[in-house]
Structure formats: C-alpha cells, structure tokens
Design an enzyme around this catalytic site. Structure first.
Site, PDB file in Angstrom:
ATOM      1  CG  HIS A 148    -147.558 -37.454 -71.684  1.00 40.32           C
ATOM      2  ND1 HIS A 148    -148.636 -38.255 -71.981  1.00 40.32           N
ATOM      3  CD2 HIS A 148    -146.533 -37.927 -72.436  1.00 40.32           C
ATOM      4  CE1 HIS A 148    -148.271 -39.191 -72.844  1.00 40.32           C
ATOM      5  NE2 HIS A 148    -146.996 -39.009 -73.140  1.00 40.32           N
ATOM      6  CD  GLU A 200    -126.891 -20.282 -65.566  1.00 47.99           C
ATOM      7  OE1 GLU A 200    -126.861 -20.573 -64.362  1.00 47.99           O
ATOM      8  OE2 GLU A 200    -126.137 -20.805 -66.400  1.00 47.99           O
ATOM      9  CE  LYS A 228    -125.261 -21.793 -68.927  1.00 48.17           C
ATOM     10  NZ  LYS A 228    -124.454 -22.621 -68.171  1.00 48.17           N
ATOM     11  CD1 TRP A 233    -106.143 -23.116 -63.851  1.00 48.35           C
ATOM     12  CD2 TRP A 233    -107.222 -21.949 -62.276  1.00 48.35           C
ATOM     13  NE1 TRP A 233    -107.384 -23.672 -63.689  1.00 48.35           N
ATOM     14  CE2 TRP A 233    -108.074 -22.981 -62.735  1.00 48.35           C
ATOM     15  CE3 TRP A 233    -107.689 -21.086 -61.283  1.00 48.35           C
ATOM     16  CZ2 TRP A 233    -109.362 -23.168 -62.243  1.00 48.35           C
ATOM     17  CZ3 TRP A 233    -108.977 -21.285 -60.791  1.00 48.35           C
ATOM     18  CH2 TRP A 233    -109.791 -22.305 -61.272  1.00 48.35           C
ATOM     19  NE  ARG A 267    -103.626 -15.071 -68.319  1.00 45.51           N
ATOM     20  CZ  ARG A 267    -104.048 -15.494 -69.506  1.00 45.51           C
ATOM     21  NH1 ARG A 267    -104.997 -14.844 -70.127  1.00 45.51           N
ATOM     22  NH2 ARG A 267    -103.510 -16.553 -70.057  1.00 45.51           N
ATOM     23  CG  ASN A 301    -100.464 -19.369 -69.379  1.00 47.90           C
ATOM     24  OD1 ASN A 301    -101.160 -20.279 -68.915  1.00 47.90           O
ATOM     25  ND2 ASN A 301    -100.933 -18.477 -70.225  1.00 47.90           N
ATOM     26  N   GLY A 302     -99.362 -22.669 -69.463  1.00 46.89           N
ATOM     27  CA  GLY A 302     -99.628 -23.689 -70.473  1.00 46.89           C
ATOM     28  C   GLY A 302     -99.441 -25.071 -69.878  1.00 46.89           C
ATOM     29  CD  GLU A 306    -125.538 -26.122 -69.378  1.00 49.76           C
ATOM     30  OE1 GLU A 306    -126.146 -26.585 -68.406  1.00 49.76           O
ATOM     31  OE2 GLU A 306    -124.697 -25.213 -69.282  1.00 49.76           O
ATOM     32  CB  CYS A 352    -100.580 -19.201 -65.097  1.00 48.37           C
ATOM     33  SG  CYS A 352    -100.765 -20.916 -64.574  1.00 48.37           S
ATOM     34  CE  LYS A 408    -117.677 -20.149 -62.678  1.00 46.72           C
ATOM     35  NZ  LYS A 408    -118.475 -20.594 -63.830  1.00 46.72           N
TER      36      LYS A 408
END
Ligand code: G6P
Length: 608
Positions: free
Chosen positions: A504, A488, A485, A75, A27, A101-102, A481, A2, A603
C-alpha cells in the site's frame, strides 16, 4: 547484578576495596559499603548513592583501619536503594558480615524460619537471611557453616563473608553469579570480575559453582561442598582494563546480548513454583483480573515494542482488549480510561519522563497501574500500584537487549498468570506453556551459539543504504524492534512494515538489491508472509528470511535464511529478536560505529 571485592594482606584494606569497587560501578551504583576486620571486631561503613558518597564518608577509605575486608556496590533487587539495604549485612550478633551478588529465591521461607527462631531483620533484602543463617549454623567452624548455608539457599549467589572469630582469613563462594579469586604477593583478593583487582594481580582462580575459597594473606584454599580440597589451576589474565570491564567483549552491547539467557532465567525462575506462575510481587487478585475492562500498554522506544508484542500475547491468551501507545502520545491524547482499566507501564530505567507523565495521566483517570521496571526504587516503580521487576541487572549499552528480553518475559508471565485466573487454559496447556517459558534461556543460548552465521550475513549487507523488515502479527512486532536496533546503532535507514501493508505504498521503495528481512516464524501466517516475500523479490529485493527449524521451504523463496528453534508460537518473539539484535550489532561493528554510545541517543531520557 552487583559488584563484590574482598582483600586480605598487609596493606590497609579499605582504600584497596574502594578503588576496586570504583571499577565495578558498571555492575551497580545505587549504594555501596565495606566491612573491615580490625581489633577483633568488624566495622561497617555504607552509604546510599554512588561510590563517591562512601569514599567521602570514609576519606577514601583512610579513616577505616584494618588489613582484611569485603566491599560491595549495589544494584537493588530486593528493597529499594537505602543505607540499611546496602551491603555488607551483619548477623544479629555482628559476628558475620556478608556481601552478596545474586538472588536468593527462597528467602521468604528462610526469613520466616529465622524469625521463628528469634532472629530480627532490619533490611528488606534477601541477603540478610544469609548473614543470619551463618549465625544459625555456626558452631565454631566457618567452612562447616558455609556448607550448611549453601545447602539451604536456592538461587544465585556470589558471597564474601567475614567472621570476627577469624582474624586471619575470610571465606567466599559462588553459584551462577560470577566471582574470581586474585592471587597476589602476600595478599589475596576476591572480585566479581578481574577489573577490580587488575592493578594488583593478573593471576586468578576461576571458581566453579559451589566451590568455596578460604583466603589467608599468603595462601588460598579451595574446597568443594563436601569440604574436600580442590586443586585449582591458576589462570593469567591478559585483558586490558577496558576489555575486562566488558567481560572480554568488545562492547557492552555484545556482553548484554550474551547475558540474555541468564537475565531471562533470573526473571522467570523465582516466579515459577511447582509448575505454577506465582506473582508474589503484585496484589492483583483473580477478582480484579475478571473485572478488567481493557488494558493499555504505555512505554517508549524498545519498551513500546515489547508492548506491541504484549498486545498480541494478552489478547490471544486472555481475550481482553489491549491498546498500545507510545507514552508521549498517550499523555496528551485525553485517554478514555477509568478504574476498570489496567495500565501496564514498561520502562527499563523507570525514569523516562514521557512514560512517567503518561502513568500520572492514567492515574488521574483512576486506572490501576502495573509497571514492568528494571531499576528498583525508580520513579515509575514508586508511582505504580504494582511493580514486577525484570532482573536484567544494569544495562550499559544505549541500545537495549537484555532489558527488552526480560520485559518480554514479564509480559508472558503476566499474560499466562491472568489467563489462568480467567480459566482460559486447560491444565495441560498451562503446564506446557510454563515448561516452554522455562526453556527460553536454553533456546536463546542455542541461537547465540551460531552467532557467526549472522556475522557472515552482516558482512554481506553492512554497506546497504536502506533495509526493510517485514512480518505479520508477532513477527511484525519483532520487526519493529529489529529495525530500531539496526538503525539506532548502525545509522542505516530502516523501516519495519506489517508484511501485508507494504504493497500500500512502501513497496515503491524496493529496488534492485534492497535488503528485506522477512520474519515468518508462525505457522498460520507463514504462507501469507511468503507471498509478500515473492512480491518484493519480484521487484529486485534480496531477502533474508527468519523462520523456525520446522519451516524448510523458506529456502525456496529467500536468498538467505536464519533458523531459530521451535517453541510455543506465542513465545517465538523471545527467540526471533536475538538474530536481529546480532545483525544490528555486527553491521554497526563492521561500519566502525560507536556501538555502546550511538550518536544523539541517551540511555535514559528524563526530559520531554
Ligand atoms: C531511550 C533509549 C531506548 C529505550 C527508551 C525507553 O530512548 O534509547 O533504548 O527503549 O529510552 O527507556 P526506558 O528506560 O523507559 O525503558
């Protein structure tokens, strides 16, 4: 994650706080609030939604008078986004207002204790315990109350606290969550990062863990938790606003890569108590787990790749069959599922249209839904029977890194939790696994320390036209992945192949100088992958091997080798993915790509 801002000075506080919060919206942005001291009392204004809603409600802060205050942009972690769950939180008498925040890991036991003492809670947040704890411990000295509070709470926190008995000062502290003090001319500030206050000052104090700052308009005094004064050195910030937002990094993606140790720790540590995995968040009983017939994992993009790792992990630890499918296929494949099946849905945003539709499809067949989600209160979270949140905080870069890593961590927690309930571990194995899981943040940090080695390799290959990733089992899952990465964000064509499958067909694409990134981290299949490396080498490929510290013969076959620390083999994907993220990042950076916003990608994909 946050955002916090605090102000004391001669000017009206609310507009300054709102302006500061606008710089911290990256944030967190699901709700916002301010608390202002005026006329011996604290006034609070808060609102669900983007900061604009609060700005409108308060006429850009002009309608709230007072020259000292704290603000917060949220958040959500504990409790969905709502007016009542947004910060600041007040103590019962209204004497204290708190922004946080936390994550307070022991808030459940503290809440129970406070309820027994007669405190009433109105929100679902962990933060409200702090406001009540201040009241509980306060005997007229705010510094004393702060010390008692921080001695009681476990977890991470950055706090800004107003007390209506103190018209000329407020107090702040941090531990494992960021908070700086800004030193102005006749005015002082706190903020989660410098962006929020750069307009007013570039002179700051960096607070260490459990250092407490008492802010007056003309001075700031910092204490340790023995209430002894600490001499702080002033630091002058020379970043511009955009660099400051990214914590000094050039791109959010690198900032988020670097945040992974903390994000993994935040996701694991509240769920391990006395050496055992405790999933308070879910209602799945041991009996339910024993009755699971089959598990489906459904997701899109990188979240799907987490699912591919998940298949290997869950099957290995629990011996329950697992099928992984991309959500856009699952939703139309008339899946054969029923109430004895568990469907694990993975989504960072919790809003991906295909994933949500797949969830609904599974639900219609009567399956139980367990989701792994990063955004509290999102559509997927709300539609699930059980949710385990990843505590990654907001992820801004389109290419996911810390969300992927925390999703993977949750897969490990779920798999080990279920395996233990099924009696698949011996006691020794279980505690060893839990210990290894807890060592992940440290090992990821270790890899990040040598990121320049990956940067050097990227400088050799950023002009490639096509790059292959190969691996077997878990290494194959991570290859998927790594390849995504890279392609993209750098727009280099890339494919991930199960190492044994290359011959093959795709091996015909290997020619002189083609880069093949070969993952061979596990012991059992190491030699098999090495054979595949020899096959591509024989066709002219240049090979970059990724293996663990214990495999010193990779150098014999590969042209370049990246080493990762040893750990329980099942956990290796959490480590091996990190150099691949870095490789993608550095290649894209050398090519001058728009790393945080790659072309054509979004996103959160809320259309089919
Ligand atoms: C988009 C993003 C990917 C992400 C996928 C799933 O395609 O570009 O990075 O993995 O959506 O998103 P979710 O929010 O459901 O995890």
């Amino acid at each position: 994650m946050c955002g916090i801002v605090g102000y004391i000075g001669k000017n009206q506080a609310a507009p300054i706080l709102l302006e500061g919060l606008s710089k911290l919206e990256y944030r967190g942005y699901d709700s916002a609030g301010i608390a202002i001291f005026d006329n011996n009392k604290i006034e609070v204004a808060k609102a669900k939604g983007r900061l604009a809603v609060l700005s409108e409600k308060t006429n850009d802060g002009k309608s709230v008078t007072g020259t000292m205050g704290i603000g917060h942009t949220r958040w959500a972690t504990h409790g969905e986004p709502s007016d009542v769950n947004s910060h600041p939180h007040l103590s019962m008498s209204g004497r204290f207002a708190v922004v946080h925040n936390g994550i307070i890991e022991n808030y459940i036991s503290l809440k129970k204790m406070l309820i027994e003492k007669g405190f009433e809670f109105i929100s679902e947040t962990d933060t409200e315990v702090i406001a009540h704890l201040f009241e509980y411990y306060y005997t007229g000295d705010i510094l004393d109350a702060m010390v008692k509070v921080i001695n009681r709470v476990e977890g991470s926190y950055a706090l800004g606290v107003l007390c209506s008995d103190y018209p000329d000062s407020f107090i702040a502290v941090r531990k494992s969550s960021p908070l700086i003090v800004g030193l102005g001319d006749g005015e002082n500030f706190i903020a989660s990062d410098v962006t929020a206050i750069l307009k007013h000052t570039r002179n700051i104090y960096r607070l260490e863990d459990n250092e407490i700052a008492v802010l007056n308009h003309d001075c700031v005094t910092v204490y340790n938790n023995d209430k002894e004064e600490v001499k702080k050195e002033m630091f002058t910030v020379d970043w511009d606003v955009s660099a400051a937002e990214k914590g000094g990094y050039e791109h959010f993606m690198m900032k988020e890569i670097e945040e992974q140790p903390k994000a993994i720790r935040d996701t694991i540590s509240p769920r391990i108590k006395d050496g055992r995995i405790v999933l308070d968040d879910i209602s799945l009983t041991a009996e339910d787990i024993k009755n699971i017939n089959k598990i489906y994992i459904v997701a899109c993009g990188s979240a799907y790749h987490v699912g591919v790792v998940g298949k290997y992990v869950i099957e290995k630890l629990c011996r329950i069959p697992v099928e992984v499918q991309v959500a856009s296929e699952f939703r139309y494949c008339d899946p054969i599922i029923n109430k004895n099946d568990l469907v694990i849905v993975i989504s960072q945003s919790g809003e991906t249209a295909d994933t949500l539709a797949a969830l609904k499809e599974a639900k219609n067949h009567g399956a139980r839904i367990l989701s792994i989600v990063n955004v509290v209160g999102s559509a997927i979270a709300n539609a699930s029977d059980d949710v385990i949140y990843t505590w990654a905080g907001p992820e801004i870069a389109v290419a996911t890194t810390k969300a992927y890593s925390t999703q993977l961590t949750v897969i490990y927690l779920i798999a080990a939790y279920m395996a233990e309930k099924l009696g698949m571990f011996t006691t020794g194995e279980y505690s060893q696994f839990v210990n290894d899981l807890q060592s992940l943040p440290e090992k990821v940090s270790e890899i990040l320390k040598s990121k320049e080695e990956v940067q050097y390799l990227a400088s050799k290959f950023f002009n490639c036209h096509s790059i292959f990733f190969i691996g077997r089992n878990l290494d194959y899952a991570v290859s998927l992945e790594g390849s995504l990465k890279l392609k993209e964000i750098s727009y280099i064509h890339s494919e991930a192949y199960a190492a044994g499958e290359l011959k093959h067909g795709t091996i015909s694409l290997i020619e002189d100088g083609t880069l093949v990134i070969a993952l061979a981290t596990g012991q059992e299949l190491f030699d098999k992958t090495v054979s595949n490396v020899k096959e591509v080498k024989a066709r002219g490929a240049v090979v970059m091997g990724v293996t663990t510290d214990s495999h010193d013969n990779m150098e014999d076959v590969a042209d370049y080798v990246i080493k990762i620390p040893n750990i329980n083999e099942i956990l290796l994907p959490s480590l091996s993915v990190v150099p691949l993220q870095l490789f993608g990042y550095y290649v894209a950076s050398l090519k001058g790509c728009d790393i945080d916003k790659p072309r054509n990608l979004a996103k959160s994909v809320t259309v089919e």
